[in-house]
Design a protein around this motif. Structure first.
Motif, PDB file in Angstrom:
ATOM      1  N   HIS A  85     -32.457 -39.750 -22.076  1.00  0.00           N
ATOM      2  CA  HIS A  85     -32.338 -40.408 -23.379  1.00  0.00           C
ATOM      3  C   HIS A  85     -32.143 -41.914 -23.212  1.00  0.00           C
ATOM      4  O   HIS A  85     -32.703 -42.710 -23.986  1.00  0.00           O
ATOM      5  N   LEU A  86     -31.370 -42.310 -22.192  1.00  0.00           N
ATOM      6  CA  LEU A  86     -31.174 -43.738 -21.929  1.00  0.00           C
ATOM      7  C   LEU A  86     -32.458 -44.398 -21.456  1.00  0.00           C
ATOM      8  O   LEU A  86     -32.690 -45.585 -21.697  1.00  0.00           O
ATOM      9  N   GLY A  87     -33.272 -43.656 -20.722  1.00  0.00           N
ATOM     10  CA  GLY A  87     -34.544 -44.176 -20.242  1.00  0.00           C
ATOM     11  C   GLY A  87     -34.461 -44.955 -18.943  1.00  0.00           C
ATOM     12  O   GLY A  87     -35.455 -45.532 -18.498  1.00  0.00           O
ATOM     13  N   ARG A  88     -33.290 -44.978 -18.313  1.00  0.00           N
ATOM     14  CA  ARG A  88     -33.124 -45.679 -17.039  1.00  0.00           C
ATOM     15  C   ARG A  88     -31.857 -45.166 -16.367  1.00  0.00           C
ATOM     16  O   ARG A  88     -30.940 -44.693 -17.045  1.00  0.00           O
ATOM     17  N   PRO A  89     -31.803 -45.257 -15.053  1.00  0.00           N
ATOM     18  CA  PRO A  89     -30.646 -44.709 -14.331  1.00  0.00           C
ATOM     19  C   PRO A  89     -29.373 -45.494 -14.627  1.00  0.00           C
ATOM     20  O   PRO A  89     -29.376 -46.721 -14.569  1.00  0.00           O
ATOM     21  N   PRO A  90     -28.290 -44.808 -14.942  1.00  0.00           N
ATOM     22  CA  PRO A  90     -27.004 -45.474 -15.145  1.00  0.00           C
ATOM     23  C   PRO A  90     -26.091 -45.257 -13.936  1.00  0.00           C
ATOM     24  O   PRO A  90     -26.428 -44.525 -13.001  1.00  0.00           O
ATOM     25  N   VAL A  91     -24.951 -45.880 -13.965  1.00  0.00           N
ATOM     26  CA  VAL A  91     -23.837 -45.452 -13.129  1.00  0.00           C
ATOM     27  C   VAL A  91     -23.156 -44.303 -13.871  1.00  0.00           C
ATOM     28  O   VAL A  91     -22.924 -44.405 -15.078  1.00  0.00           O
ATOM     29  N   LEU A  92     -22.879 -43.217 -13.173  1.00  0.00           N
ATOM     30  CA  LEU A  92     -22.197 -42.078 -13.775  1.00  0.00           C
ATOM     31  C   LEU A  92     -20.723 -42.102 -13.374  1.00  0.00           C
ATOM     32  O   LEU A  92     -20.405 -42.184 -12.183  1.00  0.00           O
ATOM     33  N   ILE A  93     -19.844 -42.049 -14.356  1.00  0.00           N
ATOM     34  CA  ILE A  93     -18.406 -41.962 -14.112  1.00  0.00           C
ATOM     35  C   ILE A  93     -17.930 -40.651 -14.716  1.00  0.00           C
ATOM     36  O   ILE A  93     -18.018 -40.459 -15.936  1.00  0.00           O
ATOM     37  N   GLY A  94     -17.450 -39.755 -13.879  1.00  0.00           N
ATOM     38  CA  GLY A  94     -17.047 -38.446 -14.374  1.00  0.00           C
ATOM     39  C   GLY A  94     -15.655 -38.060 -13.935  1.00  0.00           C
ATOM     40  O   GLY A  94     -15.344 -38.087 -12.746  1.00  0.00           O
ATOM     41  N   ALA A  95     -14.826 -37.707 -14.913  1.00  0.00           N
ATOM     42  CA  ALA A  95     -13.479 -37.213 -14.620  1.00  0.00           C
ATOM     43  C   ALA A  95     -13.509 -35.689 -14.597  1.00  0.00           C
ATOM     44  O   ALA A  95     -14.030 -35.064 -15.526  1.00  0.00           O
ATOM     45  N   SER A  96     -12.999 -35.101 -13.539  1.00  0.00           N
ATOM     46  CA  SER A  96     -12.851 -33.656 -13.454  1.00  0.00           C
ATOM     47  C   SER A  96     -14.179 -32.958 -13.782  1.00  0.00           C
ATOM     48  O   SER A  96     -15.161 -33.109 -13.060  1.00  0.00           O
ATOM     49  N   LEU A  97     -14.256 -32.203 -14.892  1.00  0.00           N
ATOM     50  CA  LEU A  97     -15.492 -31.517 -15.257  1.00  0.00           C
ATOM     51  C   LEU A  97     -16.664 -32.476 -15.331  1.00  0.00           C
ATOM     52  O   LEU A  97     -17.776 -32.151 -14.872  1.00  0.00           O
ATOM     53  N   GLY A  98     -16.455 -33.668 -15.896  1.00  0.00           N
ATOM     54  CA  GLY A  98     -17.537 -34.642 -15.990  1.00  0.00           C
ATOM     55  C   GLY A  98     -18.041 -35.079 -14.630  1.00  0.00           C
ATOM     56  O   GLY A  98     -19.231 -35.360 -14.452  1.00  0.00           O
ATOM     57  N   GLY A  99     -17.141 -35.130 -13.639  1.00  0.00           N
ATOM     58  CA  GLY A  99     -17.551 -35.462 -12.280  1.00  0.00           C
ATOM     59  C   GLY A  99     -18.357 -34.356 -11.645  1.00  0.00           C
ATOM     60  O   GLY A  99     -19.386 -34.608 -10.999  1.00  0.00           O
ATOM     61  N   ASN A 100     -17.907 -33.110 -11.816  1.00  0.00           N
ATOM     62  CA  ASN A 100     -18.654 -31.982 -11.266  1.00  0.00           C
ATOM     63  C   ASN A 100     -20.036 -31.874 -11.910  1.00  0.00           C
ATOM     64  O   ASN A 100     -21.024 -31.550 -11.240  1.00  0.00           O
ATOM     65  N   ALA A 101     -20.113 -32.118 -13.216  1.00  0.00           N
ATOM     66  CA  ALA A 101     -21.409 -32.080 -13.905  1.00  0.00           C
ATOM     67  C   ALA A 101     -22.342 -33.146 -13.347  1.00  0.00           C
ATOM     68  O   ALA A 101     -23.537 -32.894 -13.115  1.00  0.00           O
ATOM     69  N   SER A 102     -21.811 -34.347 -13.103  1.00  0.00           N
ATOM     70  CA  SER A 102     -22.620 -35.430 -12.544  1.00  0.00           C
ATOM     71  C   SER A 102     -23.088 -35.098 -11.136  1.00  0.00           C
ATOM     72  O   SER A 102     -24.249 -35.335 -10.781  1.00  0.00           O
ATOM     73  N   LEU A 103     -22.194 -34.540 -10.336  1.00  0.00           N
ATOM     74  CA  LEU A 103     -22.536 -34.184  -8.964  1.00  0.00           C
ATOM     75  C   LEU A 103     -23.584 -33.079  -8.935  1.00  0.00           C
ATOM     76  O   LEU A 103     -24.545 -33.136  -8.145  1.00  0.00           O
ATOM     77  N   ALA A 104     -23.434 -32.093  -9.830  1.00  0.00           N
ATOM     78  CA  ALA A 104     -24.426 -31.020  -9.907  1.00  0.00           C
ATOM     79  C   ALA A 104     -25.794 -31.567 -10.300  1.00  0.00           C
ATOM     80  O   ALA A 104     -26.827 -31.149  -9.749  1.00  0.00           O
TER      81      ALA A 104
END
Length: 261
Positions: A85-104
């Motif tokens: 949706h953003l249309g370009r790669p971002p930096v992903l910052i994920g806490a706990s579940l958000g981090g696991n989702a980003s890593l997956a």
């Protein structure tokens, strides 16, 4: 407020800063909402970043999964849709579940992000700490609370190291009112296991899968640990850094698992 289509669900997000600036996506932990990153995103938005905070599926103002199924495939897939949706790669910052989702997500799409920040989470976690979180989240999930004050008392009991807030407006964002009761702002099915699952396991913590994803990381990576965390201990952090030798590591002294708080 933004609406981001993610397959069968619509995700709700807030944006801070100039859309022309480099993007950063901030993802909250299980049971939280996008508002947990609000202050950080505001700071980033005024510092040359386009910061987007997102309610994960089943949380906050985002849709619940129609089949009430929540796992790494669901959350990781949503991270991919957010980036699309953003249309370009971002930096992903994920806490706990958000981090696991980003890593997956990065495990399947190594070029998805410009960088990754994992906040008090890794493929390796302490079962006692994660169980304590689950017990707190499920204790009142079905019956809810009679008032915001009752919910605040429950949070104060769970987080005795933090002062009980006098203003409950922030807590209100993590609850939804149904009739005269207040319920956590997430789908109760989020923490339930399928009834026909022979072996009870946490579908959101898969050390083998997430460890493999970590090994494949090629983007700049930062692991942040709360200095008093009972979820990610020092040995867990060392194991992660052995898998990802290029990663940097930081400790937030005095912080527990809820580092953003």
């Amino acid at each position: 407020m933004l609406k981001i289509p993610a397959g069968e669900v619509m995700l709700t997000a807030d944006a801070f800063g100039d859309p022309a600036d480099p993007p950063v996506v901030l993802l909250h932990g299980g049971g939280q909402t996008r508002h947990s990153w609000g202050a950080t995103a505001s700071d980033l938005g005024s510092s040359g970043w386009y910061a987007v905070t997102v309610d994960l599926r089943g949380h906050g103002e985002s849709d619940w999964s129609p089949d009430h199924v929540y796992g790494l495939d669901n959350f990781g897939g949503d991270v991919v849709r957010i980036v699309e949706h953003l249309g370009r790669p971002p930096v992903l910052i994920g806490a706990s579940l958000g981090g696991n989702a980003s890593l997956a997500a990065l495990g399947h799409h190594p070029e998805l992000a410009l960088g990754l920040v994992l906040v008090d989470v890794s493929p390796f976690l302490q079962p006692a700490g994660t169980s304590r979180i689950r017990d707190f989240m499920t204790a009142k999930a079905a019956e809810g609370f009679a008032s915001l004050g009752e919910a605040a008392d429950a949070v104060a009991g769970y987080l005795p190291h933090r002062p009980r807030p006098r203003n409950l407006d922030g807590l209100r964002k993590n609850l939804r009112q149904v009739g005269d009761r207040w319920f956590w702002h997430w789908d109760p099915a989020f923490l339930s296991s399928p009834a026909d699952q022979a072996v009870q396991r946490d579908p959101l913590i898969d050390s083998a899968r997430l460890g493999a994803a970590a090994t494949s990381l090629r983007v700049p990576t930062l692991l942040v640990r709360g200095g008093e965390s009972d979820v990610l201990n020092e040995a867990d952090a060392v194991r992660f850094l052995e898998l990802v030798p290029h990663a940097e590591f930081a400790t937030v002294a005095g912080a527990h698992h809820m580092v953003a708080g």
